[in-house]
Scaffold this motif. Structure first.
Motif, short mmCIF file in Angstrom:
data_model
loop_
_atom_site.label_atom_id
_atom_site.label_comp_id
_atom_site.label_asym_id
_atom_site.label_seq_id
_atom_site.Cartn_x
_atom_site.Cartn_y
_atom_site.Cartn_z
N GLY A 69 30.90 46.11 31.04
CA GLY A 69 30.44 46.15 32.43
C GLY A 69 30.66 44.83 33.14
O GLY A 69 31.09 44.79 34.31
N ALA A 70 30.39 43.73 32.44
CA ALA A 70 30.57 42.41 33.04
C ALA A 70 32.04 42.13 33.30
O ALA A 70 32.40 41.55 34.33
N ASP A 71 32.89 42.55 32.37
CA ASP A 71 34.33 42.35 32.56
C ASP A 71 34.83 43.07 33.81
O ASP A 71 35.64 42.54 34.57
N GLU A 72 34.33 44.27 34.04
CA GLU A 72 34.71 45.02 35.24
C GLU A 72 34.22 44.33 36.51
O GLU A 72 34.92 44.29 37.52
N GLN A 73 33.02 43.74 36.45
CA GLN A 73 32.49 43.04 37.61
C GLN A 73 33.30 41.79 37.93
O GLN A 73 33.60 41.51 39.09
N ILE A 74 33.65 41.05 36.89
CA ILE A 74 34.47 39.85 37.10
C ILE A 74 35.82 40.23 37.69
O ILE A 74 36.34 39.58 38.61
N THR A 75 36.41 41.30 37.15
CA THR A 75 37.72 41.73 37.65
C THR A 75 37.63 42.15 39.11
O THR A 75 38.51 41.81 39.92
N GLN A 76 36.58 42.89 39.47
CA GLN A 76 36.42 43.30 40.86
C GLN A 76 36.22 42.07 41.75
O GLN A 76 36.83 41.98 42.83
N TRP A 77 35.37 41.15 41.30
CA TRP A 77 35.16 39.92 42.08
C TRP A 77 36.47 39.18 42.29
O TRP A 77 36.77 38.70 43.40
N TYR A 78 37.27 39.09 41.23
CA TYR A 78 38.52 38.35 41.33
C TYR A 78 39.45 38.98 42.36
O TYR A 78 39.98 38.29 43.24
N TRP A 79 39.62 40.30 42.29
CA TRP A 79 40.56 40.94 43.20
C TRP A 79 40.03 41.00 44.63
O TRP A 79 40.81 40.96 45.59
N CYS A 80 38.72 41.05 44.79
CA CYS A 80 38.18 40.95 46.16
C CYS A 80 38.48 39.58 46.75
O CYS A 80 38.82 39.46 47.93
N GLY A 81 38.38 38.55 45.93
CA GLY A 81 38.71 37.21 46.41
C GLY A 81 40.17 37.07 46.79
O GLY A 81 40.51 36.45 47.80
N VAL A 82 41.06 37.68 45.98
CA VAL A 82 42.51 37.58 46.24
C VAL A 82 42.92 38.44 47.43
O VAL A 82 43.53 37.96 48.38
N LEU A 83 42.59 39.72 47.37
CA LEU A 83 43.07 40.66 48.39
C LEU A 83 42.30 40.52 49.70
O LEU A 83 42.85 40.82 50.77
N GLY A 84 41.06 40.07 49.63
CA GLY A 84 40.31 39.77 50.85
C GLY A 84 40.62 38.40 51.39
O GLY A 84 40.11 38.02 52.44
N GLU A 85 41.45 37.65 50.64
CA GLU A 85 41.87 36.29 51.03
C GLU A 85 40.66 35.42 51.36
O GLU A 85 40.60 34.75 52.38
N MET A 86 39.74 35.40 50.41
CA MET A 86 38.46 34.73 50.60
C MET A 86 38.50 33.25 50.22
O MET A 86 37.56 32.52 50.51
N TYR A 87 39.53 32.82 49.53
CA TYR A 87 39.57 31.44 49.07
C TYR A 87 40.57 30.59 49.85
O TYR A 87 41.14 29.64 49.33
N GLY A 88 40.75 30.92 51.10
CA GLY A 88 41.68 30.16 51.92
C GLY A 88 41.01 29.18 52.86
O GLY A 88 41.68 28.40 53.53
N GLY A 89 39.69 29.16 52.93
CA GLY A 89 38.99 28.27 53.85
C GLY A 89 38.14 27.25 53.11
O GLY A 89 38.53 26.72 52.08
N SER A 90 36.96 26.96 53.66
CA SER A 90 36.03 26.03 53.04
C SER A 90 35.58 26.60 51.70
O SER A 90 35.14 27.74 51.61
N LEU A 91 35.68 25.78 50.64
CA LEU A 91 35.53 26.32 49.30
C LEU A 91 34.27 25.89 48.57
O LEU A 91 33.75 26.64 47.75
N GLU A 92 33.78 24.68 48.82
CA GLU A 92 32.70 24.16 47.98
C GLU A 92 31.46 25.06 48.04
O GLU A 92 30.81 25.31 47.03
N THR A 93 31.13 25.56 49.24
CA THR A 93 29.98 26.45 49.36
C THR A 93 30.24 27.77 48.66
O THR A 93 29.36 28.32 47.99
N ARG A 94 31.47 28.28 48.77
CA ARG A 94 31.81 29.55 48.10
C ARG A 94 31.78 29.37 46.59
O ARG A 94 31.34 30.27 45.86
#
Length: 601
Positions: free
Chosen positions: A389-414
């Protein structure tokens, strides 16, 4: 903070003795011959040199110290002052006016040279406007030559020849005994007395009485403040990074020296960690391209800081999880040494995670920065990340970050939020998913504008196509594997040529370079892809040795409408593939996305 005005001769003595040294994060001295001559002229005229800045050590340097260039014999002594601003000026003056050997510098073309500096006495006692011309440099052998070194035009190889030419050697200007001996030789000719008296008054007196405005920071000044001051006063150089500052700080840790008999070498430790990681997982970079190609030292330090501050917060010894610059500068050596092996192992796990996502090359990595919180989470909770279950959550989090382009701005708070929220989510301590999952969105229109590797989502869709089972159109035995990406030089290839689209569907020309019209294929397959699909698919089918319908199944693994390709129906192909790619994105993100008509899928 205090302002002092020590004499230049005393400052240079401190440089020679090691009482005044550099913090090890200072970069190397680099002034050229022309600038050194201009600086010497400034001193002989007693014009303002500019303020230099130093830091009292209080008998214990907060950084590893090193001597100014040329003063290495004094390097073993504990400095009283560390020079923060003025390295170029003081090193130039030390080498030219104090050390008894040629100055190692560069000419105007950047070529290394060694030279001595002299002042032409006759020119120096003239107009101050001519003083720059009065300062001359001569080669290491003390002769100036012309006509391709065939003709000697100035020979200063002995004191007698120096005096005859009227060229005073500047490297012992502060040595009273040697100046007196040289003067005696120069005035053997009584006609030189008036000239010498003028020279003594207009040049030597200025140099002997020249003072250096020096700001001295108190020994209690914090490391963070020292580094901030240094970067503000050194605006002409390359900004220091945290790794360089920590290198100097750790190397100055006397407790470590006392315990282990030597100073701590952070660059060596990082190089060893990086070598292990890159050898196993090329996605982290190539060792031959330097220690910060791919995964950087700053990435590693940030992950260490996240782990340290998370643990401190859990223990009630800290209030926030953080990896800001000040947190890294205040990272104790003992904590770094304790956590570095665990964080290094966590990055190894990250490498295997990326491999499972079909991301194995540095150029294919959507976000390097997203690996920082991922490694921190692994370091903090270990094998809990491997639970299904945890592996699936990490994988979903990772792809949301990539495909949602969430790591292109201010990062330290994220970074901070993701570490805390992801751990709580996986442990069932929080019902809500991390903000990166909740806030991520992928607009269908975004497919049209994903055209280059500059976009994380572009790289993400490329990896997803491989992960879901794409088979190469030439090497057709099995779906592409991470190892084959390098072996077969797999890259993003156009399905329809741009020129063909521009000619047959000019209104769709802007879509030609979209990820919708691209797919991962080997270099060998691309060599057969000449013209539109109706032409090259026949060639590839014959090269595969398969029955045509079997080869069509291979083509279909790239989520394309094979019939549309075989009929060269680009519009049908494009619209159909866009929907399939959107399904692929939605599945990876584990959430609905937004389509053109603003309705939710």
């Amino acid at each position: 903070m205090a302002l002092d005005n020590p004499d230049l001769k005393d400052v240079l003595k401190d440089v020679a003795s090691g009482a005044l040294q550099l913090p090890d994060f200072q970069r190397d001295w680099k002034w050229d011959d022309e600038r050194i001559r201009a600086l010497i002229a400034t001193v002989t005229l007693k014009y303002p040199l500019g303020v230099v800045m130093s830091l009292h050590t209080g008998g214990t340097s907060p950084f590893k110290a090193r001597a100014l260039k040329g003063a290495e014999p004094g390097e073993g002594n504990t400095p009283d002052l560390l020079l923060l601003d003025g390295q170029q000026r003081l090193t130039s003056l030390f080498q030219a006016l104090h050390q008894d050997r040629p100055v190692e510098t560069r000419d105007t073309r950047g070529k290394d040279m060694k030279c001595w500096y002299y002042v032409d006495i006759a020119k120096a006692v003239g107009s101050p406007a001519d003083r720059d011309d009065a300062i001359v440099s001569v080669p290491e052998d003390r002769t100036l030559k012309r006509d391709f070194a065939r003709t000697v035009v100035l020979d200063l190889t002995t004191t007698e020849r120096e005096c005859a030419a009227g060229y005073f050697p500047l490297h012992f200007v502060f040595d009273t005994h040697r100046v007196g001996s040289w003067q005696q030789e120069f005035v053997r000719d009584p006609a030189n007395w008036p000239l010498w008296m003028q020279f003594q008054e207009q040049v030597l007196h200025n140099m002997l009485s020249f003072d250096v405005p020096m700001i001295k920071l108190a020994a209690t000044t914090t490391t963070d403040a020292v580094c901030a001051v240094f970067e503000r006063v050194n605006t002409g150089g390359v900004p220091l990074n945290v790794f360089e500052l920590l290198t100097a700080t750790y190397a100055g840790n006397q407790d470590h020296v006392a315990q282990y008999g030597d100073y701590y070498r952070l660059p060596d430790e990082w190089q060893q960690i990086k070598q292990v990681l890159t050898s196993a997982y090329p996605v982290f970079g190539r060792p031959e391209d330097g220690p910060d190609d791919g995964l950087s030292s700053s990435d590693f330090l940030q992950a260490v800081s996240l782990v340290r501050t998370w643990e401190a917060k859990q223990a009630g010894a800290g209030t926030a999880v953080s990896c800001k610059r000040r947190d890294l500068l205040n990272l104790p050596l003992a904590d770094f040494r304790r956590l570095a092996p665990r964080v290094a192992a966590a990055f190894g796990w990250v490498g295997s995670f990326l491999e499972r996502q079909s991301i194995v090359r540095t150029g294919d990595l959507p976000y390097r920065t997203q690996l920082v919180p991922l490694a921190a989470v692994r370091a903090l909770i270990g094998e809990e990340t491997d639970i299904p279950g945890a592996d699936e959550q990490i994988t979903q989090w990772y792809w949301c970050g990539v495909l949602g382009e969430m790591y292109g701005g201010s990062l330290e708070t994220r970074f901070t939020r993701d570490v805390e929220q992801l751990i709580a989510w996986m442990r069932g301590e929080a019902a809500a998913a991390p903000d990166t999952v909740v806030e991520a969105a992928f607009l269908e229109d975004r497919l049209d504008t994903l055209t280059t590797r500059n976009s994380a989502a572009y790289k993400g869709i490329y990896a997803l196509l491989i992960r879901q089972g794409a088979v190469d159109w030439y090497f057709t035995d099995s779906p592409l594997t991470p190892g084959q990406l390098v072996e077969h030089a797999v890259d993003v290839r156009l399905i329809y040529p741009k020129a063909w689209i521009a000619k047959n569907h000019p209104t769709w020309a802007s879509c030609a370079t979209s990820i919708v019209n691209k797919t991962p294929l080997s270099l060998r397959a691309s060599k057969s892809m000449t013209g539109p699909p109706t032409a090259y698919l026949k060639t590839l089918s014959l090269e595969s040795g398969m029955r045509p319908e079997w080869f069509e199944d291979v083509v279909a693994t790239h989520l394309v409408d094979v019939n549309a390709l075989l009929e060269d129906d680009f519009i049908r192909f494009y619209e159909n593939r866009a929907k399939r790619l959107l399904d692929l994105v939605m599945a990876a993100m584990g959430k609905r996305t937004v389509v053109r008509d603003a309705a939710e899928w």
